[in-house]
Design an enzyme around this catalytic site. Structure first.
Site, mmCIF file in Angstrom:
data_model
loop_
_atom_site.group_PDB
_atom_site.id
_atom_site.type_symbol
_atom_site.label_atom_id
_atom_site.label_comp_id
_atom_site.label_asym_id
_atom_site.label_seq_id
_atom_site.Cartn_x
_atom_site.Cartn_y
_atom_site.Cartn_z
ATOM 1 C CB SER A 106 -6.347 1.928 -9.228
ATOM 2 O OG SER A 106 -6.275 2.705 -8.050
ATOM 3 C CE1 TYR A 146 -1.598 2.937 -3.493
ATOM 4 C CE2 TYR A 146 -3.869 3.449 -4.052
ATOM 5 C CZ TYR A 146 -2.525 3.526 -4.321
ATOM 6 O OH TYR A 146 -2.087 4.201 -5.418
ATOM 7 C CB THR A 190 0.135 -0.555 -3.929
ATOM 8 O OG1 THR A 190 -0.381 -0.941 -5.210
ATOM 9 C CG2 THR A 190 1.140 0.573 -4.102
ATOM 10 C CE LYS A 229 2.173 -0.706 -9.221
ATOM 11 N NZ LYS A 229 2.069 0.550 -8.481
ATOM 12 C CG HIS A 265 3.668 4.542 -6.805
ATOM 13 N ND1 HIS A 265 3.081 3.658 -5.939
ATOM 14 C CD2 HIS A 265 2.649 5.305 -7.288
ATOM 15 C CE1 HIS A 265 1.772 3.886 -5.890
ATOM 16 N NE2 HIS A 265 1.483 4.879 -6.717
HETATM 17 C C1 FNR Z 1 -0.102 5.456 -10.658
HETATM 18 N N1 FNR Z 1 0.336 4.350 -9.946
HETATM 19 C C2 FNR Z 1 -0.526 3.718 -9.074
HETATM 20 N N2 FNR Z 1 -0.132 2.585 -8.448
HETATM 21 C C3 FNR Z 1 -0.975 1.914 -7.640
HETATM 22 O O1 FNR Z 1 -0.598 0.880 -7.097
HETATM 23 N N3 FNR Z 1 -2.245 2.390 -7.438
HETATM 24 C C4 FNR Z 1 -2.700 3.518 -8.012
HETATM 25 O O2 FNR Z 1 -3.852 3.915 -7.814
HETATM 26 C C5 FNR Z 1 -1.804 4.244 -8.838
HETATM 27 N N4 FNR Z 1 -2.173 5.419 -9.423
HETATM 28 C C6 FNR Z 1 -1.375 6.012 -10.372
HETATM 29 C C7 FNR Z 1 -1.822 7.126 -11.059
HETATM 30 C C8 FNR Z 1 -1.036 7.657 -12.085
HETATM 31 C C9 FNR Z 1 -1.543 8.828 -12.863
HETATM 32 C C10 FNR Z 1 0.212 7.094 -12.396
HETATM 33 C C11 FNR Z 1 1.065 7.630 -13.528
HETATM 34 C C12 FNR Z 1 0.671 6.011 -11.686
HETATM 35 C C13 FNR Z 1 1.633 3.749 -10.258
HETATM 36 C C14 FNR Z 1 1.496 2.758 -11.408
HETATM 37 O O3 FNR Z 1 0.792 1.617 -11.025
HETATM 38 C C15 FNR Z 1 2.861 2.304 -11.922
HETATM 39 O O4 FNR Z 1 3.639 1.866 -10.851
HETATM 40 C C16 FNR Z 1 3.592 3.419 -12.676
HETATM 41 O O5 FNR Z 1 2.711 4.150 -13.465
HETATM 42 C C17 FNR Z 1 4.670 2.820 -13.557
HETATM 43 O O6 FNR Z 1 5.412 3.808 -14.187
HETATM 44 P P1 FNR Z 1 5.152 4.331 -15.691
HETATM 45 O O7 FNR Z 1 4.878 3.122 -16.546
HETATM 46 O O8 FNR Z 1 3.954 5.224 -15.590
HETATM 47 O O9 FNR Z 1 6.389 5.055 -15.991
#
Ligand code: FNR
Length: 387
Positions: free
Chosen positions: A107, A130, A156, A252, A276
């Site tokens: 990330s 982002y 994203t 995404k 997300h």
């Molecule tokens: C995320 N997600 C996320 N997505 C992204 O594009 N950049 C990011 O920095 C983050 N940060 C982030 C932090 C935390 C703690 C979580 C749980 C999620 C979303 C992530 O990429 C993904 O879409 C989800 O986590 C998918 O769902 P599950 O597998 O956690 O249920």
């Protein structure tokens, strides 16, 4: 060493070992958490068709994601602040993914920098961005990702404005964190975590501090995060970013057929059907419900991945059967990381692989690439179609 047989075992251990504010940060969704809950519970509404007396020798879960060989159709999702779940968390997770043979996505809002992760791994990883207003910073991020050998960029799209997570506000989890007395007291009880943090120099946003304009130290982060995200993002900007990167691109956060068509038109190599992890638009449908309509509309034009709610190999198999080429896992690997560092991420991947392989066999298949919707019973009202 505790016996780990499923992702819930890792989650229990994770809860014990990591400060509450970081556990809450991962284990929450936005507002009422309806979408967060349904992302997982909707998988339970799909049923497998059990087959018997089928040759189940020589099975394989190996496939390709965006043309890259993978040991199973799973990638680690970008997760901000991974390095607060465990010291040097991004490096640990990337190493586990590399050894297992699945992609790791770093990330932008990670603790370890792109260069840190590249230095401690030997295979290319994916880098998530982002869409930010500061074009020079975006350009520099792309240059750094290119120099680090990243094999794809994940853009994203679903965070132009931010969903609200109540727990983070109450815990003071902002950038930089505003630690409450309660949070500090809780942190003191997490000895292993604390020792790890004391032993690393990586405790702040490694890709941003010292790189983004006006962000020379953690104190200057809050004004940056308030201003950084590009509220004006549109498809022309997405096209520009794809051109700026010039390599493989994964978009995404696509949940709608019309958006999926636009994503295919702008030339993405893959899209991730994702809400997300229920952290953005609370009240939208789960990703697994959104998937079939998107597969029907653009499945022949662009590779389709899915995330949000995957907690087992059975979930992976269901997503693949519903038409996803692969999935991303977020929390499932974070639980492992917080529980046991690199070994915990490996454990999460092993658990998911075993469940996937065994379930695939019991559905009468030997090759993940041959799995289709025939192995599933899908309730009539399951699919999220808007028209
Ligand atoms: C995320 N997600 C996320 N997505 C992204 O594009 N950049 C990011 O920095 C983050 N940060 C982030 C932090 C935390 C703690 C979580 C749980 C999620 C979303 C992530 O990429 C993904 O879409 C989800 O986590 C998918 O769902 P599950 O597998 O956690 O249920």
């Amino acid at each position: 060493m505790p016996v780990i047989t499923n992702i819930d075992d890792l989650k229990r251990l994770y809860k014990r070992r990591v400060p509450k504010m970081f556990y809450d940060y991962a284990e929450t969704g936005s507002w009422s958490e309806q979408t967060f809950r349904e992302n997982t519970s909707d998988f339970d509404k799909l049923y497998f068709r059990q087959r018997v007396a089928v040759d189940m020798t020589n099975r394989t879960t190996a496939t390709q994601l965006i043309g890259q060989d993978v040991a199973m159709p799973v990638a680690l999702a970008p997760v901000g602040l991974t390095g607060m779940q465990h010291a040097d968390g991004e490096i640990k997770a990337a190493r586990a993914a590399e050894k297992f043979g699945v992609p790791y996505t770093l990330s932008t809002l990670s603790i370890c920098s792109i260069e840190d992760v590249a230095e401690h791994t030997t295979k290319p990883f994916w880098f998530q961005v982002y869409t930010l207003k500061d074009n020079d910073f975006m350009q520099r991020l792309f240059d750094r990702a290119r120099a680090a050998g990243c094999s794809a960029i994940v853009i994203t799209l679903d965070l132009q404005v931010q969903g609200q997570r109540h727990k983070d506000l109450k815990n003071g989890l902002s950038a930089p964190p505003k630690l409450t007395a309660k949070s500090i007291a809780n942190m003191m009880t997490k000895v292993q975590w604390g020792l790890g943090m004391l032993g690393t120099k990586r405790r702040f946003f490694g890709n941003v501090i010292g790189h983004a304009k006006g962000v020379s130290d953690p104190a200057s982060l809050s004004s940056w995060t308030a201003e950084a995200f590009d509220h004006a993002l549109d498809w022309d900007r997405v096209r520009e970013l794809i051109k700026m990167w010039g390599g493989k691109v994964i978009l995404k956060g696509v949940m709608d057929v019309e958006d999926a068509k636009m994503a295919a038109n702008v030339g993405a190599d893959a899209i991730v059907v994702s809400n997300h992890g229920g952290r953005q638009l609370d009240g939208t449908i789960s990703s697994i419900r959104a998937l079939p309509a998107i597969v029907d509309a653009v499945g022949d034009k662009v590779e389709i991945h899915l995330d949000s709610g995957i907690r087992s190999g059975q979930d992976v198999l269901k997503a693949v059967a519903m038409g996803a080429k692969g999935v991303m896992i977020g929390r499932a690997f974070v639980y492992g990381l917080g529980a046991m560092g690199e070994a915990g991420v490996t454990s999460a991947l092993e658990v998911i692989h075993k469940e996937l392989d065994t379930s695939m066999a019991l559905c009468g298949h030997r090759d993940i690439n041959e799995v289709d919707r025939d192995i599933l019973f899908v309730p009539e009202d399951f699919e999220g179609r808007w028209s």
